[in-house]
Motif scaffolding. Structure first.
Motif, mmCIF file in Angstrom:
data_model
loop_
_atom_site.group_PDB
_atom_site.id
_atom_site.type_symbol
_atom_site.label_atom_id
_atom_site.label_comp_id
_atom_site.label_asym_id
_atom_site.label_seq_id
_atom_site.Cartn_x
_atom_site.Cartn_y
_atom_site.Cartn_z
ATOM 1 N N GLU A 170 20.888 -30.781 -39.740
ATOM 2 C CA GLU A 170 20.457 -31.024 -41.119
ATOM 3 C C GLU A 170 19.530 -29.921 -41.607
ATOM 4 O O GLU A 170 19.686 -29.398 -42.724
ATOM 5 C CB GLU A 170 19.788 -32.392 -41.213
ATOM 6 C CG GLU A 170 20.728 -33.579 -41.037
ATOM 7 C CD GLU A 170 21.153 -33.842 -39.594
ATOM 8 O OE1 GLU A 170 22.013 -34.717 -39.388
ATOM 9 O OE2 GLU A 170 20.621 -33.182 -38.667
ATOM 10 N N ASP A 517 10.483 -39.959 -37.289
ATOM 11 C CA ASP A 517 10.580 -39.267 -38.576
ATOM 12 C C ASP A 517 10.822 -40.305 -39.668
ATOM 13 O O ASP A 517 11.912 -40.873 -39.777
ATOM 14 C CB ASP A 517 11.728 -38.251 -38.522
ATOM 15 C CG ASP A 517 11.825 -37.392 -39.777
ATOM 16 O OD1 ASP A 517 11.114 -37.675 -40.758
ATOM 17 O OD2 ASP A 517 12.632 -36.433 -39.753
ATOM 18 N N GLN A 519 10.669 -40.912 -43.774
ATOM 19 C CA GLN A 519 10.598 -40.318 -45.106
ATOM 20 C C GLN A 519 10.655 -41.414 -46.165
ATOM 21 O O GLN A 519 10.688 -42.605 -45.831
ATOM 22 C CB GLN A 519 11.745 -39.312 -45.289
ATOM 23 C CG GLN A 519 11.801 -38.219 -44.231
ATOM 24 C CD GLN A 519 10.611 -37.280 -44.273
ATOM 25 O OE1 GLN A 519 9.954 -37.121 -45.302
ATOM 26 N NE2 GLN A 519 10.302 -36.647 -43.137
ATOM 27 N N LYS A 523 13.276 -44.643 -42.044
ATOM 28 C CA LYS A 523 13.312 -43.911 -40.790
ATOM 29 C C LYS A 523 14.573 -43.054 -40.726
ATOM 30 O O LYS A 523 15.666 -43.533 -41.021
ATOM 31 C CB LYS A 523 13.258 -44.868 -39.603
ATOM 32 C CG LYS A 523 13.137 -44.153 -38.260
ATOM 33 C CD LYS A 523 13.020 -45.119 -37.096
ATOM 34 C CE LYS A 523 12.910 -44.353 -35.778
ATOM 35 N NZ LYS A 523 12.821 -45.256 -34.608
ATOM 36 N N GLN A 524 14.403 -41.815 -40.317
ATOM 37 C CA GLN A 524 15.498 -40.853 -40.311
ATOM 38 C C GLN A 524 15.911 -40.490 -38.888
ATOM 39 O O GLN A 524 15.159 -40.692 -37.934
ATOM 40 C CB GLN A 524 15.081 -39.579 -41.046
ATOM 41 C CG GLN A 524 14.596 -39.802 -42.458
ATOM 42 C CD GLN A 524 15.669 -40.366 -43.361
ATOM 43 O OE1 GLN A 524 16.801 -39.874 -43.367
ATOM 44 N NE2 GLN A 524 15.332 -41.405 -44.114
ATOM 45 N N ARG A 539 17.097 -39.441 -32.244
ATOM 46 C CA ARG A 539 16.077 -40.267 -32.893
ATOM 47 C C ARG A 539 14.786 -40.233 -32.085
ATOM 48 O O ARG A 539 14.739 -40.732 -30.967
ATOM 49 C CB ARG A 539 16.553 -41.721 -33.003
ATOM 50 C CG ARG A 539 17.816 -41.931 -33.812
ATOM 51 C CD ARG A 539 18.301 -43.378 -33.702
ATOM 52 N NE ARG A 539 19.415 -43.648 -34.589
ATOM 53 C CZ ARG A 539 20.695 -43.417 -34.281
ATOM 54 N NH1 ARG A 539 20.991 -42.905 -33.083
ATOM 55 N NH2 ARG A 539 21.654 -43.695 -35.144
ATOM 56 N N ASP A 578 16.175 -38.564 -47.672
ATOM 57 C CA ASP A 578 17.215 -39.274 -46.918
ATOM 58 C C ASP A 578 18.193 -38.253 -46.345
ATOM 59 O O ASP A 578 18.988 -37.666 -47.073
ATOM 60 C CB ASP A 578 17.946 -40.252 -47.838
ATOM 61 C CG ASP A 578 18.949 -41.118 -47.094
ATOM 62 O OD1 ASP A 578 19.163 -40.890 -45.888
ATOM 63 O OD2 ASP A 578 19.535 -42.024 -47.727
ATOM 64 N N TYR A 579 18.155 -38.055 -45.033
ATOM 65 C CA TYR A 579 18.993 -37.032 -44.402
ATOM 66 C C TYR A 579 20.476 -37.390 -44.449
ATOM 67 O O TYR A 579 21.334 -36.504 -44.283
ATOM 68 C CB TYR A 579 18.580 -36.809 -42.952
ATOM 69 C CG TYR A 579 17.132 -36.421 -42.750
ATOM 70 C CD1 TYR A 579 16.326 -36.004 -43.814
ATOM 71 C CD2 TYR A 579 16.547 -36.483 -41.488
ATOM 72 C CE1 TYR A 579 15.002 -35.673 -43.615
ATOM 73 C CE2 TYR A 579 15.223 -36.141 -41.276
ATOM 74 C CZ TYR A 579 14.450 -35.745 -42.350
ATOM 75 O OH TYR A 579 13.132 -35.409 -42.153
ATOM 76 N N ASN A 597 28.719 -39.481 -41.786
ATOM 77 C CA ASN A 597 27.848 -40.638 -41.565
ATOM 78 C C ASN A 597 28.611 -41.832 -40.996
ATOM 79 O O ASN A 597 28.121 -42.519 -40.094
ATOM 80 C CB ASN A 597 27.152 -41.025 -42.874
ATOM 81 C CG ASN A 597 25.999 -40.095 -43.204
ATOM 82 O OD1 ASN A 597 25.088 -39.894 -42.398
ATOM 83 N ND2 ASN A 597 26.033 -39.511 -44.400
#
Length: 760
Positions: A170, A517, A519, A523-524, A539, A578-579, A597
């Protein structure tokens, strides 16, 4: 409790030397792992963290790129992976008080080991023009400083954006998008210094610059050739795959100038029998002279051609191009020249040939021992010739296996981190984002240093890594960096690069793989691609080392907003929040990532990217077939009284990160300034074991490059060859000594003379 970092640099003047070991891993590896992890993280944090390494619901090891199988062990990590995790998840902290107490000039006197041991950086810091130390700076001011310098450039091509292999898919995708929207393809990366030669050779010959095998292929192989690689230190989990292959009947040939413990015997810490006895791995050790691999594979190809029924004629006729020209060149291979180039005996090569002919499924694995020579691309092309001859690409249990050395270096390239992108990639990027990417080629690592040296590049931005420590010709590189108007390093910990600054300098602290992480979108997670083209999620599970850290995607997104301003229609804020939105764009730009995704959600262990030669025996080259090549055989010629030096890692090291001062498998303790020399060569040069010598490299420019004060260690290297650790010996590698085609620094073939030194 974790221990405190060292207050001063340890003395390394008198390393202790014992005989090298003949087995890797086992109880010593477990003990060393636990000691180092406890020192950095404490007991409870060690358990909580290591049990998440390489798990489907955990984080990808920040070390090597070796893949995981679908079924994971509870402890799915190796000794050096645990060290990498411990260094990142450490409880030690570098605060503003540290920078107040340590001017940049003081940091420049410290070893890489000492710098790395200080811990995680907790705030962004800035060294203004004329300042003697870093001071805290707000994130807003940091991005404003970057914007000031970038927008003041005469051309976007005066900026360089470097990427380390630890960077996630990313973040890498966002960085290349920003650079191209800004207007440059100056996107060098660490692959330029390692497997660029592999990518160059494989793209030309099979149509894709990646390996063609899976873990299952290794397990099914009849013969595995491991050339120019030390998996026991650099990719320890590979030893489990070799052990499984051996149990299934595979045979292994090791081709290397040094005997390496991991390829002799592997004591698998996952099983009682492995711990006690271990498994013998290598069936035939070919102790080749440095750089002799091209000659070896060329002669093997000649011998295969001369053996009735050995060539897979149907495969050659249906799937390859250039066979006749290659066959003519291979037939001309000379035994005497090959023996001189390799240092091998006729009997050894004939034994290897018998093993090759007995195998129906052959894999060749390699690493830096093949990729960092002037003739590296030609050598890897010859490896491909070797495999094509018997149809060993595009069938189970066979293929090419370049073993990548950093956890997402392959993924970063897939995401577009490349100074020479394809027109197809740029067209897709431009269509998706409504931008006009530059079409001219950018700068790789060596050319970026040259541009900084010559004043043609003025801003240097590094997404991770230790650029100064990893690159060749240390004095030239450091002088080049100091000519920059601005140097920016996105980092988790200190390294040598932070002490070699431009007129202005920023250190931007970021989240690591182990950090949670969160944002605005919740959670990302990020994704990575391993050495066998498997893409999976990572993660973090630990609270961040400081509330003042930003993630890598957030840093790129905020930098882009500061630099590009309202003129950019790219939704940088959305990407930061949002990744998944980044992955949606990757899915529309990068082939193989369709429904990105959704596929991650459906496959917790990840998914494999398409690979035409492996999957379909289709070769997307310029000819539409796999290409045989016929380059003249090359190997280094060394003047009398000189040795050929290869730079390498110790066992307490990962890339330029130094975990400790020992190299357990080679019998070295308490110091890194050692040079390994064959006893007969040392005696001819008048150098006793324990003597001290200066290493002086010789190159066509006549410049003296000297690394002083190395302890001579009599060691069973190949005759005429020597070895010493980097980054200490990078000073000996000329900037202009690079591989043909790939421009990779030739760090594995440096002609040196040894001059007796008074150091003790």
């Amino acid at each position: 409790m974790a221990s405190k970092p060292p207050a001063g640099d340890p003395v390394q003047d008198a390393p202790q030397v014992a005989p090298p070991q003949h087995a890797a891993a086992g109880l010593p590896a477990i003990g060393h792992t636990l000691r180092m992890s406890r020192a950095q993280m404490g007991v409870a944090r060690t358990a909580r963290t290591l049990l998440k390494v390489n798990q489907k619901d955990g984080f990808d090891c920040p070390g090597c790129a070796w893949p995981e199988g679908d079924k994971r062990h509870v402890a799915e990590f190796c000794e050096n992976g645990a060290k990498a995790v411990a260094e990142e998840a450490t409880l030690r902290r570098v605060t503003p008080d540290f920078f107040a107490a340590h001017p940049i000039a003081d940091l420049a006197t410290r070893s890489g080991y000492w710098l790395g041991q200080q811990g995680r950086i907790t705030r962004p810091v800035y060294a203004a023009e004329g300042a003697d130390r870093y001071e805290p700076v707000s994130w807003e001011r940091a991005f404003a400083i970057i914007a000031e310098e970038l927008t003041a450039l005469g051309s976007p091509d005066e900026a360089v954006f470097y990427t380390s292999g630890r960077t996630s898919n990313e973040a890498a995708f966002l960085l290349q998008l920003f650079a191209r929207e800004f207007g440059t393809n100056n996107l060098p990366d660490c692959s330029n210094m390692c497997h660029e030669s592999s990518g160059s050779a494989l793209t030309e010959t099979i149509g894709i610059g990646k390996g063609s095998v899976s873990l299952e292929d290794l397990h099914r192989a009849d013969l595995i050739i491991v050339a120019g690689q030390n998996p026991g230190t650099n990719h320890p989990r590979m030893l489990s795959a070799l052990e499984k292959a051996k149990a299934s009947g595979a045979r292994i040939i090791s081709v290397n100038p040094l005997p390496e413990a991991g390829l002799e015997r592997f004591k698998n810490p996952q099983t009682p029998q492995g711990m006690l006895k271990g498994a013998s791995l290598t069936d035939l050790f070919l102790q080749i002279r440095i750089g002799g691999d091209h000659a070896l594979f060329r002669l093997l190809n000649k011998l295969v051609l001369e053996t009735d029924g050995a060539v897979d004629r149907r495969f050659v006729e249906e799937h390859t191009h250039g066979f006749e020209e290659f066959a003519a060149a291979a037939t001309a291979a000379d035994w005497d020249e090959t023996l001189a180039a390799t240092g091998l005996t006729r009997d050894e090569i004939e034994r290897a040939l018998r093993m090759v002919l007995a195998s129906q499924r052959t894999i060749v694995c390699w690493a830096m021992g093949l990729t960092q020579h002037k003739h590296s691309v030609a050598t890897i092309r010859e490896v491909v010739n070797f495999l094509l001859l018997r149809g060993n690409i595009g069938r189970p249990g066979a293929g090419v296996c370049p073993v990548r050395g950093h956890s997402n270096v392959q993924g970063d390239r897939t995401m577009g981190i490349f100074e020479r992108p394809s027109a197809g990639f740029l067209d897709a990027l431009d269509k998706e984002f409504g931008i006009t990417s530059p079409r001219h080629h950018g700068l790789d690592v060596v050319r970026a240093i040259q541009a900084l040296r010559d004043g043609r590049a003025k801003v240097f931005f590094a997404m991770g890594g230790n650029f100064v420590g990893a690159t060749p010709d240390t004095e030239v590189t450091e002088a080049a960096m100091r000519r920059a108007r601005l140097t920016v390093h996105v980092s988790t910990k200190l390294n040598r690069s932070h002490a070699v600054t431009g007129t202005r300098a920023l250190i931007l602290p970021t989240l690591g793989r182990t950090d949670k992480d969160v944002q605005r979108g919740g959670k990302q997670f990020v994704t990575v691609e391993d050495s066998m083209s498997l893409v999976h999620a990572s993660r973090g599970n630990l609270p961040p080392a400081s509330p003042h850290l930003l993630s890598e995607p957030a840093i790129v997104a905020r930098m882009a907003r500061a630099v590009l301003g309202e003129a950019s229609a790219t939704p940088w804020e959305e990407f930061e929040a949002d990744y998944a939105t980044i992955r949606d764009r990757i899915a529309r730009v990068v082939p193989g990532f369709e429904d990105f995704n959704a596929r991650l959600a459906a496959n917790p262990g990840g998914f494999a990217l398409p690979h035409a030669p492996r999957d379909e025996r289709r070769f997307p080259t310029r000819t539409g077939r796999a290409n045989f090549t016929a380059a003249a055989v090359e190997y280094p010629r060394v003047p009398e009284g000189r040795l050929l030096l290869q730079t390498l890692r110790s066992h307490d090291q990962y890339n330029t990160t130094i975990y400790g001062l020992d190299d357990r498998y080679r019998g070295i303790r308490g110091g890194r300034r050692v040079v390994l020399v064959h006893p007969d060569d040392a005696r001819e040069l008048g150098l006793a074991d324990g003597a001290y010598t200066d290493l002086v490299s010789e190159w066509t420019d006549g410049t003296e490059r000297r690394a002083p004060g190395f302890r001579v260690v009599h060691y069973p290297t190949a005759r005429g060859c020597a070895a010493a650790y980097y980054p200490e010996t990078n000073v000996l590698v000329p900037l202009d000594s690079t591989a043909d085609v790939s421009n990779t620094p030739a760090s594995k073939s440096v002609v040196v003379r040894l001059e007796q030194s008074p150091s003790a």
